[in-house]
Structures are given as structure tokens and as C-alpha cells.
Design an enzyme around this catalytic site. Structure first.
Site, mmCIF file in Angstrom:
data_model
loop_
_atom_site.group_PDB
_atom_site.id
_atom_site.type_symbol
_atom_site.label_atom_id
_atom_site.label_comp_id
_atom_site.label_asym_id
_atom_site.label_seq_id
_atom_site.Cartn_x
_atom_site.Cartn_y
_atom_site.Cartn_z
ATOM 1 N N TYR A 169 -1.403 -0.622 11.083
ATOM 2 C CA TYR A 169 -1.631 -1.278 9.779
ATOM 3 C C TYR A 169 -0.483 -0.988 8.825
ATOM 4 C CZ TYR A 169 -3.224 -1.659 4.926
ATOM 5 O OH TYR A 169 -3.301 -1.935 3.576
ATOM 6 N N THR A 214 0.821 -1.208 0.000
ATOM 7 C CA THR A 214 0.000 0.000 0.000
ATOM 8 C C THR A 214 0.859 1.264 0.000
ATOM 9 O OG1 THR A 214 -1.402 1.297 1.493
ATOM 10 C CG2 THR A 214 -0.114 -0.399 2.509
ATOM 11 N N ASP A 215 0.283 2.369 -0.460
ATOM 12 C CA ASP A 215 1.007 3.651 -0.403
ATOM 13 C C ASP A 215 1.118 4.160 1.035
ATOM 14 O OD1 ASP A 215 -1.683 4.325 -0.024
ATOM 15 O OD2 ASP A 215 -1.709 5.912 -1.540
ATOM 16 N N GLU A 216 0.350 3.544 1.961
ATOM 17 C CA GLU A 216 0.361 4.044 3.340
ATOM 18 C C GLU A 216 1.715 3.845 4.028
ATOM 19 O OE1 GLU A 216 -3.151 3.477 5.689
ATOM 20 O OE2 GLU A 216 -4.356 3.034 3.923
HETATM 21 N N1 NAD Z 1 -8.091 -1.725 -0.389
HETATM 22 C C1 NAD Z 1 -7.184 -0.853 -0.765
HETATM 23 O O1 NAD Z 1 -7.516 0.304 -1.081
HETATM 24 C C2 NAD Z 1 -5.731 -1.250 -0.857
HETATM 25 C C3 NAD Z 1 -4.818 -0.369 -1.431
HETATM 26 C C4 NAD Z 1 -3.468 -0.754 -1.557
HETATM 27 C C5 NAD Z 1 -3.061 -2.001 -1.114
HETATM 28 N N2 NAD Z 1 -3.961 -2.837 -0.521
HETATM 29 C C6 NAD Z 1 -3.474 -4.164 -0.084
HETATM 30 O O2 NAD Z 1 -4.130 -5.123 -0.892
HETATM 31 C C7 NAD Z 1 -4.362 -6.316 -0.143
HETATM 32 C C8 NAD Z 1 -5.837 -6.685 -0.215
HETATM 33 O O3 NAD Z 1 -6.615 -5.597 0.305
HETATM 34 P P1 NAD Z 1 -8.203 -5.691 0.371
HETATM 35 O O4 NAD Z 1 -8.722 -4.312 0.452
HETATM 36 O O5 NAD Z 1 -8.701 -6.614 -0.667
HETATM 37 O O6 NAD Z 1 -8.365 -6.383 1.802
HETATM 38 P P2 NAD Z 1 -9.631 -7.142 2.426
HETATM 39 O O7 NAD Z 1 -9.603 -6.855 3.877
HETATM 40 O O8 NAD Z 1 -10.860 -6.854 1.643
HETATM 41 O O9 NAD Z 1 -9.273 -8.687 2.178
HETATM 42 C C9 NAD Z 1 -8.252 -9.347 2.867
HETATM 43 C C10 NAD Z 1 -8.453 -10.847 2.690
HETATM 44 O O10 NAD Z 1 -7.362 -11.504 3.353
HETATM 45 C C11 NAD Z 1 -7.885 -12.589 4.104
HETATM 46 N N3 NAD Z 1 -6.961 -12.829 5.229
HETATM 47 C C12 NAD Z 1 -6.671 -11.991 6.261
HETATM 48 N N4 NAD Z 1 -5.783 -12.567 7.087
HETATM 49 C C13 NAD Z 1 -5.494 -13.792 6.553
HETATM 50 C C14 NAD Z 1 -4.626 -14.842 6.932
HETATM 51 N N5 NAD Z 1 -3.889 -14.780 8.052
HETATM 52 N N6 NAD Z 1 -4.560 -15.956 6.142
HETATM 53 C C15 NAD Z 1 -5.301 -16.041 5.015
HETATM 54 N N7 NAD Z 1 -6.142 -15.070 4.616
HETATM 55 C C16 NAD Z 1 -6.236 -13.947 5.376
HETATM 56 C C17 NAD Z 1 -9.268 -12.137 4.560
HETATM 57 O O11 NAD Z 1 -10.102 -13.225 4.886
HETATM 58 C C18 NAD Z 1 -9.745 -11.364 3.330
HETATM 59 O O12 NAD Z 1 -10.416 -12.208 2.415
HETATM 60 C C19 NAD Z 1 -3.877 -6.030 1.276
HETATM 61 O O13 NAD Z 1 -2.600 -6.604 1.413
HETATM 62 C C20 NAD Z 1 -3.804 -4.515 1.351
HETATM 63 O O14 NAD Z 1 -2.780 -4.105 2.219
HETATM 64 C C21 NAD Z 1 -5.283 -2.497 -0.391
#
Ligand code: NAD
Length: 340
Positions: A163, A138-140
Site C-alpha cells: 500500500y 499518506t505519512d506511510e
Molecule cells: N484514512 C486515512 O487515515 C488516510 C490517511 C492519510 C492519507 N489517506 C489517503 O486518503 C485517500 C482516501 O482515503 P480513505 O481512507 O478515504 O479511503 P477509502 O478506502 O475509505 O476510500 C477510497 C475510495 O476510493 C474509491 N476508489 C478506489 N479505487 C478506485 C478507482 N480505481 N477509481 C475510482 N475510485 C476508486 C473507493 O470506491 C472509495 O470510495 C487515499 O488516497 C489514502 O491513501 C488516508
């Protein structure tokens, strides 16, 4: 045929990614390892249930026995690692699980991939030379910007929440497996995503759900925090490009050049709903906007310089904000209307 282990595929971005991969590549198999935490939802993948090139495995990325079994049983040659605890507010009230899943879980995946793909530092097993670990971040991790400037791949890390600190730590582990063991890794750092299948707790679904319920629409602080928004499928295309064409050991920032204050996004969505599903009393949903106490340590502004992935890999966002937001509002209207 690529055999891709996608972690966290029942979440928001992961489910959109798996659908994109299966649609776009007729010769890839996708194995989805997801713990189905409160944020994971099997319904997100209902359309591909029973797909011949898709396997769902319910489990934790921190379970090394299980992860090792999956690498061996499915001959995994690529990892797209998305599984994470992802909600900043939850990381403030309960940071421990963020360390467990985001840091330790990433370590287990890296270490298993290293043992399965390599004989030792800088020695790939024969036939495993092209195996790649794509880490989705993430950009965070870069902290907060003032009113100007952009995050580039060389911006120093300065995570401010548990986070973002846990994601920064996982990025560093990936970096170390490249430098110490010569593992083929790529990291992507993306800005805020929006689109279908996001969990109810996040900003855009919360705005739409509360609007339709006639409830207050909460806006943190003065609503002036700025985020750079990208349609989720554009992120998925960037991830797939980085997996296929990215240079080993490199980081690519992905972002939409699309900065919005939280309050402006909320107003835009309200105006969209005013047209698509007007309130019974004829007034605007904007009347439900309610300022609430700010999140502790709330970063002011994030914005991405995506020129590296644009020039080196030829990526650019396809979706305009107007068309992406239209699709997004329609999707949540369809989801929530029957529920309110
Ligand atoms: N949503 C955003 O805007 C954004 C932006 C940049 C990066 N990201 C990154 O992208 C990735 C996905 O983000 P998202 O928004 O889809 O998240 P989300 O919270 O919607 O989904 C996360 C998924 O991971 C699973 N999970 C969590 N812990 C787990 C574990 N220990 N073992 C197996 N599965 C596990 C959860 O059940 C869920 O299905 C993350 O790594 C996040 O940091 C998200």
C-alpha cells in the site's frame, strides 16, 4: 466558480471532504468520480443527493476516456485526488489492484489534466493558468519511526507495505509532472484519520463494532504500534487550504500531534462505551480486547511534524482528541446499535 474533480469521494475522507466543500464554498461545483469498490459507499453522501452543485459519476480513475470526458464536460479546473485502495492488510494479500488504482490511476488523472490544461511543458493554455492538481497521500510513505523523531517533508521515502509503496510511487509521478511539465501540483501527506463514515474494516470502527457485538476486539501484536490521529474534518480543511493557498510543487505534511498506541486507543474507546452503552453484565468492554498475530512488516510508529502547513498556510487542528472521539463514538454507536 471552481469546478473540482474529487476522486474517491464515496470513501471515508472523500465523502467528508465533499460535504465540507459544498458547505463552505457556495460557488464551487464538485464532480465525484468513484468506482464504488467495497470501500466506497453511496450512503456516505446520501445527505447531498440531488444537490445542485454536485455530480456523482460511477467509474474508474484508470479509464482515460471517461476521465477526459469529465474534464471536458465539466471544465474541470482543480483535482483533489483521493481515490485509492487504502487498506494495508488487503495490500499484503492482493497487491496488484493497489498498483492498478493507486499508481496507474494517478498517472491517467495527471496525464489527462496535463493535456486538458496545458499546450506542452511549462505552457498553460490561456485561461488555465490557475488550474491545480492536489494529490492526497499518506505519512506511510516515510516508513517507520523509532521511539522518537517526526516525519517532515524532507524525510526520505521508505515505504514498507505494498500500500505505502503504491502511494509513494504515485507521489513520485505527481512530482515528475511538476518538474518535467511545470504542472501546478501540490502533495499532502497526512497521518491516520478518524471520524464518521470510515469503512468497517479500519481500526476504530472495528473496535466499536466488535465491542457492541460482544466479540473479541482484535489488537495486532503487543498493541504498542503508535499512530498520530487527526479528526477527518481537520484533514479536509488542510486539503482545501493546500489547494487554495499551497505553493506549486510543494509537499505539506498534515498531522494532529496526537500520538496513541493502538492498545491505548482501544482502551479509551472501551471506557467511552462503558459510559455510553454499558455491557449487560456490568463489566468493561476492555475484557473483550484480544491480542492477535501481528501484521507482517507492521510499522512501529508514525508521527508527523506539521509545522510547515501551520506556519506557511496557517493550518491547525480545530478538534481536540476528546471532542473528536466523542463525536466519532456517537456516530458509530448510532450506525451499529440497530445492526447488533
Ligand atoms: N484514512 C486515512 O487515515 C488516510 C490517511 C492519510 C492519507 N489517506 C489517503 O486518503 C485517500 C482516501 O482515503 P480513505 O481512507 O478515504 O479511503 P477509502 O478506502 O475509505 O476510500 C477510497 C475510495 O476510493 C474509491 N476508489 C478506489 N479505487 C478506485 C478507482 N480505481 N477509481 C475510482 N475510485 C476508486 C473507493 O470506491 C472509495 O470510495 C487515499 O488516497 C489514502 O491513501 C488516508
Amino acid at each position: 466558480m471552481n469546478s473540482i474533480l474529487v476522486t474517491g469521494g464515496a470513501g471515508f475522507i472523500g465523502s467528508n471532504l465533499i460535504i465540507y466543500l459544498l458547505d463552505t464554498y457556495p460557488d464551487c461545483r464538485v464532480v465525484n468520480l468513484d468506482k464504488l469498490t467495497y470501500a466506497g459507499n453511496s450512503e456516505n453522501l446520501a445527505d447531498i443527493q440531488g444537490h445542485e452543485r454536485y455530480n456523482f459519476v460511477h467509474g474508474d480513475i484508470g479509464n482515460s476516456e471517461l476521465v477526459n470526458y469529465l474534464f471536458e464536460s465539466f471544465s474541470i479546473d482543480a483535482v483533489m485526488h483521493l481515490a485509492a485502495e487504502s487498506h494495508v492488510d488487503n495490500s499484503i494479500s492482493g497487491p496488484e489492484i493497489f498498483i492498478q488504482s493507486n499508481v496507474y490511476g494517478t498517472f491517467v488523472l495527471l496525464d489527462t489534466a496535463f493535456r486538458y490544461w496545458m499546450d506542452g511543458p511549462f505552457k498553460c493554455k490561456p485561461g488555465f493558468e490557475k488550474c491545480r492538481f492536489l494529490h492526497v497521500s499518506t505519512d506511510e510513505v516515510y516508513g517507520s519511526l523509532g521511539e522518537t523523531g517526526l516525519f517532515s517533508e524532507t524525510t526520505p521515502y521508505a515505504p514498507n507495505s505494498p500500500y505505502s509503496a503504491s502511494k509513494a510511487a504515485s507521489d513520485m509521478l505527481v512530482r515528475s509532472y511538476f518538474h518535467t511539465y511545470g504542472m501546478n501540483t501540490v502533495i499532502t501527506n497526512c497521518s491516520n484519520n478518524y471520524g464518521p463514515r470510515q469503512h468497517n474494516e479500519k481500526l476504530i470502527p472495528t473496535i466499536i463494532r466488535n465491542a457492541l457485538k460482544g466479540a473479541p476486539i482484535p489488537i495486532y501484536g503487543d498493541g504498542k504500534n503508535v499512530r498520530d490521529w487527526l479528526y477527518v474534518t481537520d484533514h479536509c480543511r488542510g486539503l482545501e487550504l493546500a489547494l487554495r493557498k499551497g505553493k506549486s510543487g510543494e509537499t505539506y505534511n498534515i498531522g494532529g500531534k496526537n500520538e496513541w498506541q493502538n492498545i491505548s486507543i482501544a482502551r479509551l474507546i472501551c471506557r467511552n462505551l462503558d459510559i455510553k452503552r454499558p455491557r449487560n453484565d456490568g463489566s468493561s468492554y476492555e475484557e473483550q480486547l484480544t491480542y492477535v498475530a501481528d501484521r507482517p512488516g507492521h510499522d512501529l510508529r508514525y508521527a508527523i511534524d506539521a509545522s510547515k502547513i501551520e506556519t506557511e498556510l496557517g493550518w491547525h487542528a480545530h478538534e481536540s482528541f476528546e471532542s473528536g472521539m466523542e463525536k466519532t463514538v456517537d456516530w458509530y454507536l448510532n450506525k451499529y446499535v440497530s445492526a447488533v
